[in-house]
Design a protein around this motif. Sequence first.
Motif, mmCIF file in Angstrom:
data_model
loop_
_atom_site.group_PDB
_atom_site.id
_atom_site.type_symbol
_atom_site.label_atom_id
_atom_site.label_comp_id
_atom_site.label_asym_id
_atom_site.label_seq_id
_atom_site.Cartn_x
_atom_site.Cartn_y
_atom_site.Cartn_z
ATOM 1 N N LEU B 133 -35.589 64.710 2.175
ATOM 2 C CA LEU B 133 -34.885 63.450 1.913
ATOM 3 C C LEU B 133 -34.661 62.670 3.207
ATOM 4 O O LEU B 133 -34.916 61.460 3.272
ATOM 5 C CB LEU B 133 -33.537 63.725 1.237
ATOM 6 N N ILE B 134 -34.196 63.392 4.255
ATOM 7 C CA ILE B 134 -33.880 62.710 5.518
ATOM 8 C C ILE B 134 -35.145 62.101 6.122
ATOM 9 O O ILE B 134 -35.170 60.937 6.530
ATOM 10 C CB ILE B 134 -33.227 63.694 6.528
ATOM 11 N N ILE B 135 -36.228 62.919 6.164
ATOM 12 C CA ILE B 135 -37.464 62.447 6.798
ATOM 13 C C ILE B 135 -38.049 61.273 6.004
ATOM 14 O O ILE B 135 -38.434 60.241 6.570
ATOM 15 C CB ILE B 135 -38.489 63.598 6.946
ATOM 16 N N ASP B 136 -38.106 61.434 4.701
ATOM 17 C CA ASP B 136 -38.722 60.373 3.883
ATOM 18 C C ASP B 136 -37.888 59.092 3.890
ATOM 19 O O ASP B 136 -38.439 57.989 3.820
ATOM 20 C CB ASP B 136 -38.906 60.860 2.439
ATOM 21 N N PRO B 145 -35.965 56.020 -3.750
ATOM 22 C CA PRO B 145 -35.181 54.860 -4.179
ATOM 23 C C PRO B 145 -34.182 54.453 -3.093
ATOM 24 O O PRO B 145 -33.776 55.286 -2.271
ATOM 25 C CB PRO B 145 -34.454 55.353 -5.431
ATOM 26 N N ALA B 146 -33.809 53.182 -3.104
ATOM 27 C CA ALA B 146 -32.918 52.665 -2.060
ATOM 28 C C ALA B 146 -31.577 53.375 -2.082
ATOM 29 O O ALA B 146 -30.951 53.569 -1.034
ATOM 30 C CB ALA B 146 -32.727 51.165 -2.261
ATOM 31 N N LYS B 147 -31.139 53.786 -3.249
ATOM 32 C CA LYS B 147 -29.836 54.458 -3.321
ATOM 33 C C LYS B 147 -29.980 55.723 -4.165
ATOM 34 O O LYS B 147 -30.491 55.671 -5.282
ATOM 35 C CB LYS B 147 -28.819 53.494 -3.950
ATOM 36 N N ILE B 148 -29.562 56.807 -3.586
ATOM 37 C CA ILE B 148 -29.541 58.071 -4.347
ATOM 38 C C ILE B 148 -28.079 58.413 -4.564
ATOM 39 O O ILE B 148 -27.324 58.606 -3.600
ATOM 40 C CB ILE B 148 -30.265 59.195 -3.577
ATOM 41 N N SER B 149 -27.678 58.474 -5.822
ATOM 42 C CA SER B 149 -26.254 58.702 -6.099
ATOM 43 C C SER B 149 -25.859 60.137 -5.732
ATOM 44 O O SER B 149 -26.720 61.022 -5.615
ATOM 45 C CB SER B 149 -25.964 58.457 -7.576
ATOM 46 N N LEU B 150 -24.564 60.337 -5.594
ATOM 47 C CA LEU B 150 -24.045 61.661 -5.235
ATOM 48 C C LEU B 150 -24.452 62.698 -6.285
ATOM 49 O O LEU B 150 -24.891 63.806 -5.947
ATOM 50 C CB LEU B 150 -22.509 61.598 -5.114
ATOM 51 N N VAL B 151 -24.334 62.317 -7.554
ATOM 52 C CA VAL B 151 -24.658 63.258 -8.639
ATOM 53 C C VAL B 151 -26.146 63.610 -8.588
ATOM 54 O O VAL B 151 -26.518 64.783 -8.710
ATOM 55 C CB VAL B 151 -24.266 62.662 -10.009
ATOM 56 N N SER B 152 -26.998 62.587 -8.377
ATOM 57 C CA SER B 152 -28.439 62.864 -8.316
ATOM 58 C C SER B 152 -28.755 63.762 -7.120
ATOM 59 O O SER B 152 -29.577 64.676 -7.216
ATOM 60 C CB SER B 152 -29.223 61.562 -8.174
ATOM 61 N N TYR B 153 -28.105 63.470 -5.992
ATOM 62 C CA TYR B 153 -28.313 64.269 -4.780
ATOM 63 C C TYR B 153 -27.931 65.734 -5.030
ATOM 64 O O TYR B 153 -28.689 66.656 -4.702
ATOM 65 C CB TYR B 153 -27.492 63.682 -3.635
ATOM 66 N N ARG B 170 -40.357 67.643 -4.963
ATOM 67 C CA ARG B 170 -40.050 66.412 -4.233
ATOM 68 C C ARG B 170 -39.081 65.583 -5.071
ATOM 69 O O ARG B 170 -39.101 65.628 -6.297
ATOM 70 C CB ARG B 170 -41.331 65.642 -3.932
ATOM 71 N N TYR B 171 -38.258 64.794 -4.369
ATOM 72 C CA TYR B 171 -37.198 64.064 -5.069
ATOM 73 C C TYR B 171 -37.762 63.106 -6.124
ATOM 74 O O TYR B 171 -37.251 63.012 -7.239
ATOM 75 C CB TYR B 171 -36.313 63.301 -4.083
ATOM 76 N N ASN B 172 -38.839 62.397 -5.762
ATOM 77 C CA ASN B 172 -39.381 61.397 -6.693
ATOM 78 C C ASN B 172 -39.830 62.029 -8.007
ATOM 79 O O ASN B 172 -39.620 61.469 -9.077
ATOM 80 C CB ASN B 172 -40.544 60.646 -6.054
ATOM 81 N N GLU B 173 -40.468 63.195 -7.894
ATOM 82 C CA GLU B 173 -40.936 63.896 -9.102
ATOM 83 C C GLU B 173 -39.737 64.295 -9.955
ATOM 84 O O GLU B 173 -39.728 64.147 -11.170
ATOM 85 C CB GLU B 173 -41.701 65.159 -8.728
ATOM 86 N N TYR B 174 -38.712 64.794 -9.264
ATOM 87 C CA TYR B 174 -37.501 65.221 -9.965
ATOM 88 C C TYR B 174 -36.843 64.024 -10.662
ATOM 89 O O TYR B 174 -36.526 64.076 -11.857
ATOM 90 C CB TYR B 174 -36.533 65.876 -8.959
#
Lengths: 393, 493
Positions: B133-136, B145-153, B170-174
């Motif tokens: 997440l940090i690198i991407d 996405p521009a904003k990843i909510s706390l719950v999604s994180y 990967r986050y996008n797939e998830y």
Amino acid sequence: MFESRSKSEANSGPEAASLPKRDYLVLPLLSFLTVVTMFGVTETATRLIWPELKINSCTIEDPIGGDRFKPNCTVRAKIAEGPWTTYQYNECGYRSATSCGPKPPGSLRIGILGSSMGQALHIPYEEAFFSIASNKLSQSCGRFVDVQNLGVPNSSPIFAYRRVQEVLALKPDVVLYLLAPFDVEQQILPAEMAERDDLLRPFSAPPVKVTVSPLNRLERMMIQSRTVLMAQHFIFQDKENFIRTYLLYGDKADFLRQPFTKAWQDRFANLDLIIGEMAERLHAANVPLIIIPVPSRAEAALLSSRQWPAHVDPFAFGREIEAIAVKHGAGFIDLTQPFSRIPDSEDLYYVVDGHPTPEGHRIIAEELVQKLEDGTVPSFSKCAVAQSAERRH
Amino acid sequence: MRRGAKRRTEALILGTASLKFLGYAFAVILVFNSRGSVAWRQFVLLAASITFVAFFSPHLSTLAPLGAFLIFGLVSLRLMQAGFRQLLVPALLIGVGGYVWLKKYAFIPSSLFLEHPYLTVGLSYILFRVLHLIIDAQSHYSTLPAKISLVSYLNYTLNFTTLIAGPIQRYNEYAAMQLAPTPLPLNVVVCGEAFERIVVGFFKVNVLSLLLSLIQAEALNAFPSTHSGARQVLTGVIAASAYPFYLYCNFSGYIDIVIGIARFLRMKLPENFDRPFSSENYLVFWSRWHITLSSWLYMYVYGPLMIRLIRRWPRASVEPLLLVFAYFVTFFLVGVWHGQTSMFVLFGVLLGLGVSATKLYQLLMAKSIGRQRYEEIKSLRCYQSAGRGVTFTWSTFTLLWFWSSWTQLRFLARSLGPGEIVLVWLSIFVAASLVLAAWEGARERLLLLEFGGCTVVSSRYFRTVWGTALAVIALATVLLFNGPAPDIVYKTF
């Protein structure tokens, strides 16, 4: 990726949304048939590996109720968990190597009442508690100690009571009454209690009609299958699993729970009456009575686990029987103490069958010998003295 | 039993491929699918994941380091998304350093470690997700996405199906699945396939891996009493070669189970294994074994390292050497990631040597005999069989530093002697070449078997019978074995 794979089969292609209608029937049926086939194969294999032969050819109906054994009959049987066992009955139909005729001069005689525990079910004669005790006592007493075993499997306390006259006719020096929780659990109808002294007349109470549904029959077939027996054998070797499962039985396991349920209070009240009258008759003939409650495998497992769930007390059954014995002046052998001293004492039983193994019988024999040698039974009082004298020499 | 101890026992049971874990998962599945909204699905998954983590910890305080690590990840992510790209390197250093410190790597003085006990279950996999997440987030080409909510994180990092042993998604797939307004379909075919996957995984962990671990343990115990040379060699072969199969069944079985469970939760998790023992060289092996880990390293270690090396030494003649060096570094890190002791440093060196030597061999062969001739040789059956044998033997050899200790290795070396050791590895190579070739042949023939116009093994009727049989055997084994479910090896990492 680091290197392309030579051939990679995708785990699933595009997912089909539905099945043909017939598959809603065919697939569960295939699953069911697979389970049945596997069960059949396992059943055949386990029957070959763990043979069992239960023959009742020596059992006949007793005119006074219940069963007894044919005189001079021999039968060989085996349970899946135990060894081949030969049962030999003398001319009176007792599991004894000696005649039931008059006592040989100078000998002592022990009469045994009870059910499968007394009869030493699944135990070869020479390894049964009474046989071991007879040999030891014969040595320590310096005279032959004869045993006449009137024990018959599935005898409720009332049938043991009805055999008191029969055992007295053998002129025993002591009578042992062995009972386990599952003997006391057996239902005694009010009519049976009322007619318990009428030996010439079988009980008039109509036999209880049990309706068996096909589902019950299937369930029974499953429970009695060798596959389930083998599975239970391995599962119940684990103490915790066994205790947890056993305590789910309800009424059957309620002898372990405190306070006793109404059903078990009634059973103990009947037993109190039966043992009271049994002791009275035997005492009138100057024959001491010793009550031996044999712990069940569940009690043994709890005793050796040293901690048990709330309201569960593995000493409760024995304590209740002891109170009854003391009340009626009968002797009592407390087997919970030696069993609680043995780590994993549940291993002294056949896991599923629940009867003690030869090792369990050895412990019962030791306690019996100790009790008879402690001088509480007059005829055996000299045995301990003789033994200590022998040791001195 | 005290509450804490009971809870720890529950955690041990839930952290394995046990019936209790399946029971927990199916309870979550029922609640999860009772409503279709994104908010509901997010809420249920979060509640299930937090409850799952809570089972592992008798006291709230033991969760503090894990919580701090998650907060660090979230703050770093927010900073990167806010454009503080210059903080990337410090964030990566803190992330990896914090991980190494919390996992108590042996090279750190023990006086620096936290004294009170704390939970590290799943920390490795959380680290991979957080770093991704940090690198991407700071990348110009970021698809996050521009904003990843706390719950999604939290759902992404703590998802109870992937917390223990991955796979690393990967986050996008998830997010494409979990946050989609219309969830992935869950029809009868999907349910059947997901259930089949769970059954196969349950069988692998609870029957095969159990059996293989017993075989290996028996072989190791037999060493002191085995005297004859041939018998010692055989015992050595069994002790060494049973472990890769055990590890495969244990790890891939658990992954099968969580992939099946996740599918019921409307998610498709990435595959982590693809018949690794069929690999004809060690590089292919690592693209079929723990696939998501090697993909992650390809993306975030190998790729950036190669770019930097080529920029530094842009000559084409040194590129092959740089390639080999990048492989070595990447796989050295794979090895070191697995554990905290010197055993794993050597494990990493051996992994690095394996892949870099393979790459070097490929480059030299292509150069010396020509690419086309080399491809022809590679297609020869005997060459493929020998390649499988070498790959299996090397992976078995490297795994010695994975499952044993220095003391145990010294004992095994002393028990065998140099001659027998050579014989053990030669035997493993010959046996692996022959057995794996036979297996491949049998598999090819089996896949050709057809009935009613489709291959037998892919027929749903065959799969129903096969799955039922596996389920019956697995359940019978669990009930008869009577012990706790075998632990998942990768849970420790």
